[in-house]
Scaffold this motif. Structure first.
Motif, PDB file in Angstrom:
ATOM      1  N   ARG A   1      34.526  41.760  31.299  1.00 19.45           N
ATOM      2  CA  ARG A   1      34.839  42.096  32.687  1.00 19.45           C
ATOM      3  C   ARG A   1      35.564  43.431  32.804  1.00 19.45           C
ATOM      4  NH1 ARG A   1      38.418  39.196  34.845  1.00 19.45           N
ATOM      5  NH2 ARG A   1      37.613  39.142  36.966  1.00 19.45           N
ATOM      6  N   PHE A   2      35.876  44.039  31.689  1.00 17.28           N
ATOM      7  CA  PHE A   2      36.622  45.294  31.695  1.00 17.28           C
ATOM      8  C   PHE A   2      35.764  46.411  31.091  1.00 17.28           C
ATOM      9  CE2 PHE A   2      39.645  41.784  31.336  1.00 17.28           C
ATOM     10  CZ  PHE A   2      40.443  42.036  32.446  1.00 17.28           C
ATOM     11  N   PRO A   3      35.978  47.665  31.508  1.00 20.51           N
ATOM     12  CA  PRO A   3      37.022  48.138  32.426  1.00 20.51           C
ATOM     13  C   PRO A   3      36.705  47.891  33.905  1.00 20.51           C
ATOM     14  CG  PRO A   3      35.690  49.967  31.714  1.00 20.51           C
ATOM     15  CD  PRO A   3      35.200  48.781  30.937  1.00 20.51           C
ATOM     16  N   THR A   4      35.447  47.543  34.216  1.00 19.96           N
ATOM     17  CA  THR A   4      35.114  47.187  35.594  1.00 19.96           C
ATOM     18  C   THR A   4      34.060  46.095  35.579  1.00 19.96           C
ATOM     19  OG1 THR A   4      34.415  48.041  37.753  1.00 19.96           O
ATOM     20  CG2 THR A   4      33.267  48.885  35.812  1.00 19.96           C
ATOM     21  N   CYS A   5      33.902  45.439  36.711  1.00 21.81           N
ATOM     22  CA  CYS A   5      32.987  44.308  36.788  1.00 21.81           C
ATOM     23  C   CYS A   5      32.042  44.502  37.971  1.00 21.81           C
ATOM     24  CB  CYS A   5      33.771  43.010  36.941  1.00 21.81           C
ATOM     25  SG  CYS A   5      32.726  41.545  37.112  1.00 21.81           S
ATOM     26  N   PRO A   6      30.755  44.672  37.727  1.00 23.03           N
ATOM     27  CA  PRO A   6      29.816  44.881  38.831  1.00 23.03           C
ATOM     28  C   PRO A   6      29.702  43.681  39.758  1.00 23.03           C
ATOM     29  CG  PRO A   6      28.634  44.537  36.760  1.00 23.03           C
ATOM     30  CD  PRO A   6      30.072  44.704  36.407  1.00 23.03           C
ATOM     31  N   LEU A   7      30.090  42.508  39.275  1.00 24.66           N
ATOM     32  CA  LEU A   7      30.025  41.324  40.124  1.00 24.66           C
ATOM     33  C   LEU A   7      31.136  41.302  41.171  1.00 24.66           C
ATOM     34  CD1 LEU A   7      29.243  38.581  37.450  1.00 24.66           C
ATOM     35  CD2 LEU A   7      27.663  39.687  39.021  1.00 24.66           C
ATOM     36  N   ILE A   8      32.133  42.171  41.000  1.00 23.80           N
ATOM     37  CA  ILE A   8      33.249  42.233  41.941  1.00 23.80           C
ATOM     38  C   ILE A   8      33.308  43.651  42.490  1.00 23.80           C
ATOM     39  CG2 ILE A   8      35.699  41.730  42.290  1.00 23.80           C
ATOM     40  CD1 ILE A   8      35.659  40.165  39.701  1.00 23.80           C
ATOM     41  N   PRO A   9      32.619  43.927  43.585  1.00 27.87           N
ATOM     42  CA  PRO A   9      32.516  45.301  44.104  1.00 27.87           C
ATOM     43  C   PRO A   9      33.853  45.964  44.375  1.00 27.87           C
ATOM     44  CG  PRO A   9      30.944  43.848  45.203  1.00 27.87           C
ATOM     45  CD  PRO A   9      31.829  42.979  44.392  1.00 27.87           C
ATOM     46  N   MET A  10      34.860  45.199  44.785  1.00 27.20           N
ATOM     47  CA  MET A  10      36.145  45.818  45.126  1.00 27.20           C
ATOM     48  C   MET A  10      36.919  46.246  43.894  1.00 27.20           C
ATOM     49  SD  MET A  10      38.391  42.524  46.237  1.00 27.20           S
ATOM     50  CE  MET A  10      37.045  41.945  47.264  1.00 27.20           C
ATOM     51  N   PHE A  11      36.544  45.725  42.699  1.00 25.21           N
ATOM     52  CA  PHE A  11      37.211  46.095  41.455  1.00 25.21           C
ATOM     53  C   PHE A  11      36.600  47.404  40.960  1.00 25.21           C
ATOM     54  CE2 PHE A  11      37.665  44.991  36.706  1.00 25.21           C
ATOM     55  CZ  PHE A  11      38.811  45.769  36.624  1.00 25.21           C
ATOM     56  N   VAL A  12      37.266  48.515  41.271  1.00 28.14           N
ATOM     57  CA  VAL A  12      36.705  49.846  41.012  1.00 28.14           C
ATOM     58  C   VAL A  12      36.838  50.235  39.556  1.00 28.14           C
ATOM     59  CG1 VAL A  12      36.838  52.290  41.619  1.00 28.14           C
ATOM     60  CG2 VAL A  12      37.191  50.540  43.377  1.00 28.14           C
ATOM     61  N   ASP A  13      38.029  50.058  38.985  1.00 27.07           N
ATOM     62  CA  ASP A  13      38.252  50.542  37.626  1.00 27.07           C
ATOM     63  C   ASP A  13      39.549  49.957  37.097  1.00 27.07           C
ATOM     64  OD1 ASP A  13      37.797  51.851  35.299  1.00 27.07           O
ATOM     65  OD2 ASP A  13      38.263  53.869  36.054  1.00 27.07           O
ATOM     66  N   SER A  14      39.772  50.110  35.791  1.00 29.06           N
ATOM     67  CA  SER A  14      41.036  49.717  35.173  1.00 29.06           C
ATOM     68  C   SER A  14      41.311  50.616  33.982  1.00 29.06           C
ATOM     69  CB  SER A  14      40.998  48.251  34.731  1.00 29.06           C
ATOM     70  OG  SER A  14      40.033  48.055  33.716  1.00 29.06           O
ATOM     71  N   ASP A  15      42.578  50.926  33.781  1.00 31.43           N
ATOM     72  CA  ASP A  15      43.010  51.764  32.659  1.00 31.43           C
ATOM     73  C   ASP A  15      44.031  51.000  31.833  1.00 31.43           C
ATOM     74  OD1 ASP A  15      41.499  54.036  33.490  1.00 31.43           O
ATOM     75  OD2 ASP A  15      43.028  54.429  35.016  1.00 31.43           O
TER      76      ASP A  15
END
Length: 748
Positions: free
Chosen positions: A26-40
């Motif tokens: 699910r990292f750094p981003t998850c296409p199934l969750i559109p609002m989850f843009v990115d993670s560092d």
């Protein structure tokens, strides 16, 4: 007000290591969750042996909010800090998340945990809790609430709401969807399980069906540090759990042997499992699940491990639109009422008089098309005046209570038979023969009281009411009784005049043709009594009925007492043989009290009894008795044998004391004043049992005591879970309570 959410236990029927492999995708981003843009990744730690891995991420979210609100807030994105702590040795993952954006205005905290199933090491459990506190938001607090609801419902429909960590702060802040204070939290993870399962399928498509467990470096082969694609699929075989699993476990293993028993409801210490909820309680929204779990936890804390069954708790929640405070208040009232009048034992200890068996035209008759138990009542053929004159109002009420208790039992049976939750029954009322004699005033009065009692203590048990062959006089009766019927219940009524029930939308839509009673032109012989006029020779005088009514409602082992500031209630128990066991079981119906036990070698003076007009649950009045003389001194004339116990309003307390000396023991309930500045982390019910409240300096207790010989005593010597009472048949039994119950049977 801080909003809270608690999820049920969700079970993945896959090993922990495989779930972790899916989770990391699910990292750094998850296409199934559109609002989850990115993670560092901002911090990372790994122990030398590789067993501990802690990683902290800064997650970027694109919220679905009006452009104007974003502009006023000065942000386009919100950020969350998520800390994952993986312990491969213990096979656990703890996830902590909090908001970084607007942290001085909005406080969001979440904790999630993955762990190994306690009964099946090849399954994984997931739990989640969260809290939200909106302190201020530029004057747009109500707007934020609306955005929260919009975001939440959107996530539900898309099955894409967040799951463990860096949650959508607006979905999280699923604030009061109603203005009544109901906690409607849970935007976190109602459908997050599907996201993990998506990545599990992805792994399977890539041939990854097994991930080895962590082993110490000295014993671990070097090639085993990566995912293995060569292990046979048989490695994922799930061990079928023991059928004695608790309710917190999954109720549908992948391959259950034929004839395996269904899982049963567990003890109050168990946690609710999502599969159990779906199988035995029905499809609940995450908000409803959270309300059920939180109310259940409150009962566990205040009723010492003896709580009503989940189906019963859910009925009260549904009746109050999942307002926890209102459901808690009405349920406390009902449980106290049940306990005082021994309603739990009515099917075993009370047998209806022959007059009822002969002339009460009602009985159970198979089930409807939905699997609900079907109760048939031929009200038009029943002599209500004769029954009231021959039996009295209380006997009729008790008979109706026994019918409702039987209905609860049949619902449980049908749930097992049909394999789906059945929590209510259908009632078919035939009004042919209804006339003005049924409007006899005492009979209508008895009917209204029965409706009132049933509405208060058996909420959401009527699934559907079919009223057939309604005559012209029916609107008059309906006008009299309808104001006493809850709006939700009235919506379940279907009324047919004449032979309309035989047409489209009639009886055949709800009941199979094969079981329609013969008196309704059906094919099934119905064994319900035909009723008829009660012979006047069976009538009794008003004085006889009054005495009988009093007898029915005073048959209780519990006594009521009022406790006032400066005026405790005390009872005397004389012990002849040392090592006897004094047991007690009491409910604090109103106020907070301190419970003490004293010993004296000499008998107190005859008690002074104050009749202060205290109110009881029903007709019996409370009392206040003081035994300890004001000139007595503690340590000289009497001594304390147990530490004082502070008991809060709504609590049910059971315990025991093993006597060391013969003599006189005094059990005392004393008024407890809480300092104004005192704070408590436990949720309190405002105005629990409000109908009993008379004065702020008055408490109310309902108690039962019993002395058991040491040779008859079984169970714990320090904290006996009530030997006699069994808080409610609607309770899940505990080990200690069953032990103590057996010792009580011996003593009786």
């Amino acid at each position: 007000m801080v909003q809270k959410y608690q999820s049920p236990v969700r079970v993945y029927k896959h090993p922990f290591e495989l779930i972790m492999a899916a989770y990391e995708r699910r990292f750094p981003t998850c296409p199934l969750i559109p609002m989850f843009v990115d993670s560092d990744t901002v911090n990372e730690f790994r122990s030398e042996d590789g067993a501990i891995h802690v990683i902290e991420r800064r997650c970027k979210l694109d919220i679905d909010a009006p452009r104007l609100l974003k502009k006023i807030a000065g942000v386009d994105y919100v950020y969350f800090i998520q800390k994952n702590s993986l312990n491969s040795r213990e096979r656990t993952l703890h996830i902590e998340a909090h908001n970084e954006t607007f942290s001085n205005r909005v406080i969001i905290n979440e904790h999630c945990c993955y762990s190994v199933h306690p009964e099946n090491e090849d399954w994984t459990c997931f739990e989640q809790s969260a809290s939200l506190d909106i302190k201020s938001f530029f004057g747009f607090e109500s707007t934020v609430e609306k955005i929260a609801m919009k975001q939440y419902t959107s996530n539900i429909k898309k099955s894409l709401s967040f799951h463990h960590g860096f949650q959508n702060p607006w979905g999280v802040s699923n604030l009061k969807a109603q203005c009544d204070g109901t906690d409607l939290r849970a935007g976190f993870a109602p459908k997050g399980k599907e996201i993990i399962e998506y990545y599990l399928r992805q792994l399977e498509e890539e041939g990854v069906t097994f991930v080895p467990r962590w082993t110490p470096p000295a014993a671990a082969p070097s090639l085993e540090t990566s995912l293995s694609c060569k292990k046979p699929a048989a490695s994922l075989t799930v061990v079928v759990p023991d059928p004695t699993l608790k309710e917190g476990l999954s109720s549908e293993p992948l391959s259950t042997p034929s004839g395996a028993p269904e899982p049963t409801a567990g003890t109050p210490d168990d946690k609710l499992d999502a599969d159990y909820i779906k199988r035995y309680l029905g499809d609940l929204t995450p908000l409803q699940e959270s309300c059920l779990i939180r109310l259940r936890q409150w009962l566990q804390e205040t009723h010492k491990g003896k709580i009503p069954k989940d189906e019963h708790i859910l009925r009260f929640l549904r009746a109050r639109d999942f307002n926890i405070d209102k459901a808690r208040e009405t349920m406390c009232q009902s449980l106290t009422w049940r306990k005082q009048h021994q309603v739990d034992y009515i099917l075993d200890t009370w047998h209806p008089p022959q007059v009822l068996q002969d002339y009460y035209a009602g009985g159970w008759h198979h089930h409807d098309k939905d699997g609900r138990p079907l109760y048939v009542l031929r009200l038009g053929q029943m002599d209500t005046k004769g029954l009231v004159r021959a039996l009295g109002e209380e006997a009729l009420l008790r008979y109706v209570l026994s019918i409702n208790e039987e209905g609860l039992r049949r619902c449980e049976e049908n749930t097992k038979v049909f394999g789906r939750p059945i929590s209510s029954w259908t009632c078919l009322v035939d009004l042919e023969g209804l006339n003005m004699r049924h409007l006899w005033r005492p009979g209508v009065k008895a009917l209204l009281r029965i409706i009132e009692v049933v509405e208060a203590n058996y909420p959401e048990t009527l699934g559907r009411l079919l009223i057939l062959r309604a005559p012209r006089v029916f609107p008059v009766l309906w006008t009299l009784v309808s104001p006493f019927i809850d709006d939700n219940t009235r919506r379940k009524f279907l009324i047919y005049a004449g032979n309309d029930y035989q047409g489209p939308g009639g009886l055949l839509d709800y009941i199979d043709k094969e079981i329609i009673p013969d008196f309704l032109s059906g094919e099934c012989m119905c064994e319900v009594p035909e009723g008829g006029l009660v012979p006047k020779s069976l009538y009794r005088t008003a004085e006889e009925l009054e005495n009988e009514d009093l007898k029915l409602w005073t048959e209780t082992i519990y006594q009521s007492a009022s406790v006032f500031k400066g005026a405790p209630h005390e009872i005397l128990i004389q012990i002849v043989d040392a090592s006897s066991v004094i047991t007690w079981d009491f409910d604090v119906c109103k106020g907070d009290i301190v419970f003490n036990i004293y010993h004296s070698k000499r008998s107190p003076q005859p008690p002074k009894k104050d009749s202060l007009g205290a109110h009881s649950i029903t007709s019996p009045g409370g009392n206040n008795v003081q035994l300890i003389d004001r000139v007595w001194q503690l340590g000289r004339d009497y001594s304390m044998v147990e530490s004082p116990l502070i008991c809060k309003e709504g609590e049910s307390v059971q315990g025991s004391h093993v006597t060391r000396w013969p003599g006189f023991y005094i059990l005392q309930w004393k008024f407890h004043s809480t300092p104004a500045c005192a704070a408590t982390s436990l949720p309190r019910v405002d105005d629990v049992l409000a109908s009993l409240q008379v004065s702020s300096h008055k408490c109310k207790v309902m108690y039962y005591t019993e002395v058991i010989g040491s040779e008859d005593f079984r169970g714990s010597m320090t904290s006996l879970e009530s030997s006699h009472s069994g808080f409610s048949q609607l309770s899940a039994a505990t080990t200690s309570s069953s032990q103590s119950h057996s010792s009580s049977m011996i003593s009786r």
